[in-house]
Design an enzyme around this catalytic site. Structure first.
Site, short mmCIF file in Angstrom:
data_model
loop_
_atom_site.label_atom_id
_atom_site.label_comp_id
_atom_site.label_asym_id
_atom_site.label_seq_id
_atom_site.Cartn_x
_atom_site.Cartn_y
_atom_site.Cartn_z
CD GLU A 5 31.33 49.47 -39.94
OE1 GLU A 5 30.68 48.96 -39.01
OE2 GLU A 5 31.54 50.69 -40.02
N GLY A 49 28.95 54.10 -42.49
CA GLY A 49 29.93 53.02 -42.26
C GLY A 49 29.46 51.64 -42.61
NE ARG A 70 20.30 35.49 -26.47
CZ ARG A 70 20.67 35.58 -27.73
NH1 ARG A 70 20.53 36.72 -28.37
NH2 ARG A 70 21.20 34.55 -28.36
CG HIS A 75 16.56 54.11 -36.27
ND1 HIS A 75 17.11 55.38 -36.31
CD2 HIS A 75 17.42 53.35 -35.54
CE1 HIS A 75 18.25 55.37 -35.63
NE2 HIS A 75 18.46 54.17 -35.16
CB CYS A 126 19.73 40.57 -25.18
SG CYS A 126 18.10 40.16 -24.53
#
Length: 753
Positions: A484, A432, A17, A694, A516
């Protein structure tokens, strides 16, 4: 008639990467533009060399992109939105990053371009924006510079260019509405100029990508191809390139074009080779896309040979990857943790190049011994116990219609749920996940690397879950989540706990820009050896009197975001996952969890490219969700969550999921998405997202109230929930607290009327 091979494109990010690291270092101001450009040059040189060493005859040039190849095409054509332009009208790499990210080391920040899925893959492209009266000119010469680079290294190259009709198809009109197809004559001169420049460099073939030709296009768009390609003919040979589906339905349009060759995806399309050979002009070259560019499986080369051998010697022929290898990880040889049996079933991008070399050599010589040797592990896989689990196959065969039906209709269930939970009007919840802090990520990484034992890891995770519950109670939310902390990724986490999946160390593929993903691989029948989420959900519920939601990723999303098996249908895989997660729902319910959310953000993006194939997919996609959920009792409330998408054309299917509550991403569309639910008269409860997660911006109480009032004009208030757009994993705690406090306050204000 010697047969050659080629690839349609190669992964850009680098085995380790390297591109991602260089991009992010540059964006953070930790490296110079020159250092970034040097990494790109090094990667391109390495990737061309690797393909050549693996036996590829014609190397793709122009498949490299600093962010996304559609965005590169926009810059090539001088299509830069006004808000991202430099004052002097010049274009540089920062212009490109501002369009992709909304900001760059230089220039003013401004809203990024919209991003959406590239056809039906998990790659995303930046949507071109068109305005009335727009001018185009050759602006960004990256393609020509890279061709010069490859020629200087002594390579035999085939430049890759996104075609003009597909480019316009992929874009959107901004401001005053008009037909974007009317811009075709304005962009063609730039394409002519680029092709002339390539001809000057002695280029023989150009791969011109027109994947829109596999879609059910409106007639006006199909009609546009002939005049467009009439204008482009004559300077170099054009290989008209399609992928992701077959071309037979549009073959009459294609065969009328003045091009010299056609590439077809013979993996994902249903085109018959003999039929193609018969219908294509005899002087055309056929590029046969025989090696799957978007999966990880070793190809059965004896089968591929049989598929194409009858036309060998009858026309010019190349063998190729079905699409760009962008969608495949780079190199299998660096995977040291996969056991030998499983590893022998795979081929990543470099191995796929080797497959193309083997296939070319066999077709040229007629000697197929090497193909049989390469394909031997595939024969072995067909009988492996790693692949087949008779108990799963038996359970799947025994499914009846009853297994996908809840015991009672929504109205009866809603009454039982109201009696059980006694929630206020405008109930508040989140989707969540809570912020994945450095501490959480370090904890997981230390455990994964063996630097932390299981007991200390569990104590650490329990502490983070406890903090999440305390925060939510303090904020006054009505339905809580455990946050989570134990999950790295919503699909990977379940894949790690289900039999039938394997994971790679370096199987990275680009999603967009520098992001990625490392998709799980479904290698066999899927089953659940033990409960997955029950223990943490039960622990979280023990800390509060308020309901805590159990959180599952749905079967269609797990399927869509993994590399699927190729020996069974996608429907079979989805239903196997659904049965495994059905047991999880039953166990959560038995542990006292009364609200269970099954996320299906990928339901819409899994749609086939042709609308005529939608019904069959939606039928089994909905059935898989229902099999997963239908075991729940009446007073267990099933939620689902869906990300930003057009709902209008699949409303029937969304209603057919029969979830008690659906939460959706709506804030960026200013609640417009609710129109579909209103027109459809959606019967169940709905939580329209009230702020965009976002962005770090904190929405005001007034803003959220206004959105909810707008929502209540479309959906009866007694059926509305109040929640953010999406999970809060990528946000920091300060803005999360502030935004949720305002959200709860807005709900309380509305309750007071």
């Amino acid at each position: 008639m010697t047969i050659l091979n080629h690839t349609l494109g190669f992964p850009r990010v680098g085995l380790r990467r390297e591109l991602k690291k260089a991009q992010e270092s540059y964006w953070a101001g930790n490296s110079t533009r020159e250092e970034l450009l040097a990494v790109g040059r090094e990667l391109r040189a390495r990737h061309w060399d690797q393909q050549k060493q693996a036996g590829i005859d014609l190397l793709p040039v122009g498949d490299f992109a600093w962010y996304d190849h559609v965005l590169t095409t926009s810059l090539l054509l001088g299509n830069v939105p006004a808000r991202h332009q430099n004052n002097d009208g010049s274009v540089d790499i920062d212009t490109l990053f501002r369009i992709g990210r909304g900001r760059a080391p230089t220039g003013e920040p401004a809203a990024a371009a919209e991003m959406t899925k590239w056809f039906n893959t998990n790659y995303h492209y930046m949507v071109p924006e068109f305005v009335k009266g727009q001018q185009f000119k050759l602006t960004w010469t990256q393609l020509l510079e890279e061709v010069d680079e490859a020629l200087a290294l002594g390579h035999k190259v085939k430049p890759v260019l996104l075609g003009p009709v597909t480019y316009l198809w992929l874009g959107k009109v901004k401001g005053e509405q008009f037909d974007r197809l009317s811009l075709l004559n304005d962009i063609l001169p730039v394409y002519q100029q680029v092709l002339a420049e390539l001809a000057k460099r002695g280029i023989e073939w150009v791969q011109i990508d027109e994947p829109a030709l596999v879609l059910e296009l409106p007639q006006a768009w199909l009609d546009a191809y002939k005049p467009a390609y009439d204008a482009l003919q004559g300077q170099v040979k054009l290989l008209l390139t399609t992928y992701f589906e077959g071309v037979t339905p549009n073959l009459d349009t294609i065969t009328a074009l003045p091009v010299q060759g056609l590439h077809v995806d013979l993996v994902h399309g249903k085109d018959d080779v003999a039929e193609l050979h018969k219908r294509l002009p005899s002087e055309w070259l056929l590029s046969a896309g025989l090696i799957n560019g978007r999966n990880v499986w070793r190809a059965d080369l004896t089968e591929k040979y049989a598929q194409i051998k009858d036309i060998v010697g009858k026309r010019d022929l190349w063998v190729a990857s079905s699409c760009s290898l962008l969608h495949s990880p780079i190199d299998l040889s660096v995977e040291t943790r996969l056991d030998a049996e499983v590893k022998s079933w795979f081929a990543f991008a470099l191995q796929k190049c080797h497959e193309l070399a083997l296939l070319r050599d066999a077709l040229n010589s007629g000697d197929t011994a090497a193909l049989a040797a390469w394909s031997a592990p595939i024969q072995a896989r067909r009988h492996s116990t790693r692949v087949h689990n008779p108990a799963v196959e038996k359970r799947l065969a025994a499914i009846t219609a009853q297994d996908s039906q809840r015991a009672n209709v929504y109205e009866v269930r809603a009454e039982a749920q109201r009696a059980r939970f006694k929630l206020p009007a405008w109930p508040t919840t989140t989707i969540g996940s809570f912020p994945q802090t450095t501490e959480i990520r370090t904890l997981r990484l230390d455990f994964k690397k063996g630097n932390l034992d299981a007991n200390n890891y569990r104590t650490g995770i329990a502490e983070h879950i406890k903090q999440a519950i305390v925060e939510q109670e303090r904020l006054g939310l009505d339905v809580l989540v455990h946050g989570e902390a134990e999950r790295n990724d919503m699909v990977e986490y379940f894949g790690e706990h289900l039999d039938g999946f394997v994971f790679t160390q370096n199987g990275w593929v680009q999603s967009y820009g520098s992001r990625c993903v490392k998709p799980p691989i479904v290698i066999g029948d899927v089953s659940r050896p033990a409960p997955i989420t029950v223990e943490w959900a039960k622990y979280a519920q023990s800390l509060t009197d308020k309901p805590v939601k159990g959180m599952l990723t749905g079967p269609v999303t797990i399927l869509c975001w993994s590399f699927p098996r190729e020996d069974v249908s996608r429907e079979t895989i989805a239903k196997q996952i659904a049965l495994a997660l059905r047991d999880e729902v039953a166990d959560l319910e038995a542990a006292g969890i009364g609200i269970i959310q099954i996320d299906e953000p990928a339901l819409r993006e899994g749609l086939p490219l042709r609308r005529s194939d939608w019904d069959a997919y939606l039928q089994w996609g909905v059935e898989a969700f229902r099999i997963n959920a239908a075991v729940a009792k009446d007073d267990t409330q099933i939620h689902t969550h869906m990300c930003y998408c057009e709902f209008n054309d699949i409303m029937d299917s969304i209603a057919a999921l029969d979830a008690d509550v659906i939460t959706i991403e709506t804030s960026r569309s200013d609640m417009e998405l609710l129109e579909s639910f209103e027109e459809f008269d959606y019967p169940n409860e709905i939580g329209p997202g009230v702020y965009d997660i976002h962005s770090p911006n904190v929405p005001s109480v007034e803003w959220i109230e206004a959105l909810l009032k707008k929502a209540a004009k479309r959906i009866p208030a007694e059926r509305l929930w109040v929640n953010p757009d999406c999970g809060l994993k990528t946000r920091g705690w300060p803005e999360t607290r502030a935004a949720l406090a305002n959200m709860v306050q807005a709900a309380q204000n509305l309750r007071r009327g």
